[in-house]
Write a protein that holds these residues in place. Structure first.
Motif, PDB file in Angstrom:
ATOM      1  N   LEU A  91       0.831  -1.278   0.083  1.00  0.00           N
ATOM      2  CA  LEU A  91      -0.087  -0.120  -0.119  1.00  0.00           C
ATOM      3  C   LEU A  91       0.927   1.112  -0.170  1.00  0.00           C
ATOM      4  CD1 LEU A  91      -3.246   0.673   2.037  1.00  0.00           C
ATOM      5  CD2 LEU A  91      -1.352   2.390   2.132  1.00  0.00           C
ATOM      6  N   ASP A 131      -0.007  -2.472  -4.873  1.00  0.00           N
ATOM      7  CA  ASP A 131      -1.383  -2.995  -5.050  1.00  0.00           C
ATOM      8  C   ASP A 131      -2.490  -1.962  -4.954  1.00  0.00           C
ATOM      9  OD1 ASP A 131      -0.886  -5.919  -5.365  1.00  0.00           O
ATOM     10  OD2 ASP A 131       0.249  -5.741  -3.306  1.00  0.00           O
ATOM     11  N   VAL A 132      -2.261  -1.226  -3.750  1.00  0.00           N
ATOM     12  CA  VAL A 132      -3.010  -0.232  -3.212  1.00  0.00           C
ATOM     13  C   VAL A 132      -2.514   1.333  -3.231  1.00  0.00           C
ATOM     14  CG1 VAL A 132      -4.913   0.769  -1.444  1.00  0.00           C
ATOM     15  CG2 VAL A 132      -4.166  -1.803  -1.919  1.00  0.00           C
ATOM     16  N   TYR A 146      -5.795  -1.252  -6.889  1.00  0.00           N
ATOM     17  CA  TYR A 146      -6.960  -0.370  -6.177  1.00  0.00           C
ATOM     18  C   TYR A 146      -6.639   0.716  -5.949  1.00  0.00           C
ATOM     19  CZ  TYR A 146      -8.143  -5.309  -5.408  1.00  0.00           C
ATOM     20  OH  TYR A 146      -8.347  -6.755  -5.799  1.00  0.00           O
ATOM     21  N   ILE A 153      -7.219  -6.669   1.312  1.00  0.00           N
ATOM     22  CA  ILE A 153      -6.811  -6.318  -0.196  1.00  0.00           C
ATOM     23  C   ILE A 153      -6.935  -7.664  -0.812  1.00  0.00           C
ATOM     24  CG2 ILE A 153      -4.452  -5.893  -1.521  1.00  0.00           C
ATOM     25  CD1 ILE A 153      -3.658  -4.200   0.746  1.00  0.00           C
TER      26      ILE A 153
END
Length: 467
Positions: A145, A168-169, A211, A262
């Protein structure tokens, strides 16, 4: 990796035995009571018993709020490690140690730090200006993240991608968070927020997250003087739709108390609906009261102005203080299209133009300068640089961060001729005084040697551009 949303720019990331909370603002108004939270927090101060680490991105009160930190029980504070970037002034570090946090760690920039076998973090300041914000990357075996909060970093994205690798985020700001022109400058605010979305799009294109959590914009301008600024702010529903239409990333809108693993499912539509209900309530002052300012009489303002002048002149040699302000005035006059030769002549004489302020609730104009401090003036509102309430002016004069606070909370209006000159030309006549105090407050060296070195660097850059 489990992500829990606290409020505004605050979320908790859990992996292994680590529960790391970022930028906790749970309750209360900030920026001289000019901002409030859109939604009410679910997390309580007792819940800090389960927190192992706190990271602060920077010292703005919507990220680092001493009043909230003091409400964490001493027992819980002793069990928490604070993480913060290295700064010149060390104020945040000293404060956290002073109120009894168990451990306070200064993070080296661009360096992975192990918090646990299941969590590593990297912090780096976005030092493109003197009010350095910072970002944090959190890496675990189950996800990465990147928390950009409101530091933007649009010119550093490729470097960030190189540092952190796969993301990922992405958690990032989605609307403006400061004064954006006068009441009637609706189109300017629309354009400004369009630029915010373009920045978000660029972040996604470069960082390629799976995301995106839009956050760090869940506050509202909560006084009668700045309430108009809420109208053109990007709405969370529109932001999520923008992300869907302009990228392959999935938007994850989170409401206080929401939890998301997640890669798992999340009810973004439910969070959006709850925010929209909050926004409807904010429009009704009987449901969400707005800050009411008390009037400050002129003698108190004048006395504060004298203290402000003395503090300015005491920063370093008075001649150097004047020279630094004269340099700002030189650039300010250029915005008003003053001829170059005439402008240089004024700079050579170290001419520092006084600020002209109209205090709305007193119906009185004032001037502010290095020689006389704050003095009443016989001038109509349209002849002044900015208009502001007496309480806001007093706050600017009393605190080194007062001018910065005024700019962020937006409780002022600039001269109505602003459309004829460069942006911020009128307000800068006042803010130049405040900003010099703030720079010194943040630990910047403004002495002779530092000034000489700054001039040499500037001349060097100019030679390189010419070559």
């Amino acid at each position: 990796m489990l992500v829990e949303f606290v409020n505004h720019a605050s979320l908790i990331v859990t992996a292994g035995n680590v529960r790391l909370i970022a930028d906790p603002w749970l309750e209360g108004k900030v920026f001289h009571d000019g901002w409030d939270l859109v939604a009410r927090s679910v997390m309580t101060f007792e819940d800090f018993k389960d927190i192992t680490h706190i990271w602060f991105s920077h010292e703005h009160p919507d990220h680092f709020l001493p009043d909230n930190l003091k409400k964490i029980s001493p027992e819980h504070r002793r069990a928490i490690e604070v993480l913060f970037q290295k700064t010149r002034d060390k104020k945040v570090i000293r404060y956290c140690r002073g109120i009894g946090f168990g451990k306070v760690t200064e993070l080296r920039p661009q360096t992975w730090i192990k918090l646990d076998d299941q969590m590593h973090v990297m912090n780096c300041p976005n030092d493109t200006n003197w009010l350095a914000d910072s970002w944090l990357c959190v890496r675990s075996p189950t996800g990465t993240l990147l928390n950009l909060n409101d530091c933007g970093a649009s010119d550093k994205l490729h470097a960030i991608k190189k540092f952190v690798g796969e993301v990922d985020v992405l958690a990032t700001q989605f609307s403006y968070a400061q004064w954006v022109n006068n009441y009637d400058a609706v189109q300017r605010r629309v354009e400004h927020d369009r630029d915010v979305l373009e920045t978000l799009k660029l972040q996604i294109e470069v960082l390629k997250p799976r995301y995106v959590i839009p956050f760090a914009s869940f506050s509202w301008f909560c006084t009668e003087d700045n309430f108009y600024l809420n109208s053109e702010k990007n709405k969370i529903r529109d932001v999520c739709e923008y992300i869907r239409q302009n990228s392959k990333a999935e938007p994850i809108a989170m409401y206080p108390g929401d939890r998301w693993i997640i890669g798992g499912r999340h009810e973004t539509a439910s969070a959006i609906a709850r925010y929209e209900r909050d926004t409807e309530q904010i429009a009704d002052p009987t449901l969400r009261p707005r800050t009411q300012r008390e009037r400050v009489d002129a003698p108190i303002l004048i006395e504060a102005g004298q203290s402000f002048r003395r503090r300015l002149n005491a920063l370093t040699h008075p001649l150097l203080v004047r020279a630094r302000l004269a340099w700002r005035c030189y650039h300010n006059r250029a915005a008003f299209r003053v001829g170059r030769l005439a402008n240089l002549a004024k700079l050579a004489m170290l001419h520092v133009a006084p600020a002209r302020l109209f205090v709305t609730d007193l119906g009185q104009a004032f001037t502010l300068d290095l020689s006389r401090g704050l003095q009443p003036a016989d001038a109509p509102p349209e002849a002044c640089d900015i208009r502001l309430p007496s309480a806001s002016l007093l706050y600017c004069l009393k605190f080194a961060w007062g001018g910065e606070t005024l700019y962020v909370n937006g409780c002022f209006q600039e001269n109505d001729n602003w459309k004829d000159v460069a942006s911020m030309a009128y307000p800068d006549r006042f803010f130049k005084y405040c900003n010099l105090l703030r720079r010194a407050d943040l630990g910047e060296d403004i002495g002779w040697r530092a000034t000489f070195n700054a001039i040499m660097r500037r001349l060097g850059r100019r030679r390189r551009r010419k070559s």
